[in-house]
Design a protein around this motif. Sequence first.
Motif, PDB file in Angstrom:
ATOM      1  N   UNK A 281      -3.370  10.164   4.142  1.00 57.63           N
ATOM      2  CA  UNK A 281      -2.673  10.873   3.060  1.00 57.63           C
ATOM      3  C   UNK A 281      -2.305   9.956   1.893  1.00 57.63           C
ATOM      4  N   UNK A 282      -2.080   8.690   2.168  1.00 58.70           N
ATOM      5  CA  UNK A 282      -1.790   7.745   1.093  1.00 58.70           C
ATOM      6  C   UNK A 282      -3.010   7.626   0.184  1.00 58.70           C
ATOM      7  N   UNK A 283      -4.179   7.480   0.767  1.00 56.33           N
ATOM      8  CA  UNK A 283      -5.406   7.371  -0.014  1.00 56.33           C
ATOM      9  C   UNK A 283      -5.650   8.642  -0.827  1.00 56.33           C
ATOM     10  N   UNK A 284      -5.393   9.811  -0.238  1.00 52.25           N
ATOM     11  CA  UNK A 284      -5.557  11.072  -0.975  1.00 52.25           C
ATOM     12  C   UNK A 284      -4.635  11.106  -2.197  1.00 52.25           C
ATOM     13  N   UNK A 285      -3.413  10.641  -2.019  1.00 53.53           N
ATOM     14  CA  UNK A 285      -2.464  10.625  -3.146  1.00 53.53           C
ATOM     15  C   UNK A 285      -2.926   9.668  -4.234  1.00 53.53           C
ATOM     16  N   UNK A 286      -3.379   8.484  -3.843  1.00 52.16           N
ATOM     17  CA  UNK A 286      -3.852   7.514  -4.836  1.00 52.16           C
ATOM     18  C   UNK A 286      -5.044   8.099  -5.593  1.00 52.16           C
ATOM     19  N   UNK A 287      -5.988   8.700  -4.881  1.00 56.53           N
ATOM     20  CA  UNK A 287      -7.162   9.306  -5.529  1.00 56.53           C
ATOM     21  C   UNK A 287      -6.735  10.407  -6.491  1.00 56.53           C
TER      22      UNK A 287
ATOM     23  N   UNK B  12       0.828   7.479   6.581  1.00 53.41           N
ATOM     24  CA  UNK B  12      -0.348   6.942   7.256  1.00 53.41           C
ATOM     25  C   UNK B  12      -1.426   6.755   6.187  1.00 53.41           C
ATOM     26  N   UNK B  13      -2.437   5.936   6.454  1.00 56.60           N
ATOM     27  CA  UNK B  13      -3.431   5.647   5.412  1.00 56.60           C
ATOM     28  C   UNK B  13      -4.169   6.852   4.814  1.00 56.60           C
TER      29      UNK B  13
ATOM     30  N   UNK C 240      -5.036  -0.089   1.081  1.00 56.96           N
ATOM     31  CA  UNK C 240      -4.474   1.232   1.350  1.00 56.96           C
ATOM     32  C   UNK C 240      -3.578   1.193   2.584  1.00 56.96           C
ATOM     33  N   UNK C 241      -3.959   0.417   3.585  1.00 56.72           N
ATOM     34  CA  UNK C 241      -3.147   0.309   4.804  1.00 56.72           C
ATOM     35  C   UNK C 241      -1.772  -0.275   4.479  1.00 56.72           C
ATOM     36  N   UNK C 242      -1.740  -1.350   3.695  1.00 57.36           N
ATOM     37  CA  UNK C 242      -0.464  -1.974   3.329  1.00 57.36           C
ATOM     38  C   UNK C 242       0.359  -1.051   2.435  1.00 57.36           C
ATOM     39  N   UNK C 243      -0.283  -0.393   1.483  1.00 66.75           N
ATOM     40  CA  UNK C 243       0.421   0.535   0.598  1.00 66.75           C
ATOM     41  C   UNK C 243       1.023   1.680   1.397  1.00 66.75           C
ATOM     42  N   UNK C 244       0.246   2.226   2.331  1.00 70.11           N
ATOM     43  CA  UNK C 244       0.735   3.328   3.159  1.00 70.11           C
ATOM     44  C   UNK C 244       1.967   2.902   3.949  1.00 70.11           C
ATOM     45  N   UNK C 245       1.920   1.691   4.500  1.00 60.22           N
ATOM     46  CA  UNK C 245       3.064   1.180   5.259  1.00 60.22           C
ATOM     47  C   UNK C 245       4.305   1.092   4.365  1.00 60.22           C
ATOM     48  N   UNK C 246       4.125   0.592   3.135  1.00 59.61           N
ATOM     49  CA  UNK C 246       5.263   0.408   2.231  1.00 59.61           C
ATOM     50  C   UNK C 246       5.884   1.726   1.781  1.00 59.61           C
ATOM     51  N   UNK C 247       5.076   2.775   1.680  1.00 51.71           N
ATOM     52  CA  UNK C 247       5.614   4.059   1.208  1.00 51.71           C
ATOM     53  C   UNK C 247       5.898   5.042   2.341  1.00 51.71           C
ATOM     54  N   UNK C 248       5.664   4.618   3.576  1.00 52.09           N
ATOM     55  CA  UNK C 248       6.014   5.450   4.722  1.00 52.09           C
ATOM     56  C   UNK C 248       5.031   6.560   5.036  1.00 52.09           C
TER      57      UNK C 248
END
Length: 152
Positions: free
Chosen positions: A39-45, A36-37, A26-34
Amino acid sequence: MSNERALDEIDRDILFHLSLDGRLTNVELAKRVGLTPPPCLRRVKRLEETGVITGYRARINPTAAGRALEVIVSIEVSVSDLKTLAGLEKTIAGYDEVVDFRRMFGTPDYYLRVLVADYAAYEAFQTGKIIGIPGVARVISQPTMKKIKVID
């Protein structure tokens, strides 16, 4: 996502990166899409819960797994009663060699993608498992020469 909000650019970016590498942290994915971890995790979920992301899997090298021969198979049927067609579909869908199975509009009635070790294994599959299924009228086999583009 029938009554959920539409995908935005960040959602599509998340899907793009996960389609390339479903094991991204999730940390790497968040970095790639701009993002923070959190909100990125919330979107993936949310993408998982709404059925946009349907799962994660390993891509297997067919040759290394002993299934180097890929054959595209067209099947035409000689019946139109739903019970026979349902039986045919259940039977074929249950074969491990069949990795993709589609009912088509028009002719042929079905397309299959079959992975086996070699030509002898395919012959055994076709003669022992496909020919003789009630309703099968014609089987056309096309071994794959070369894969040009594959999207899993």
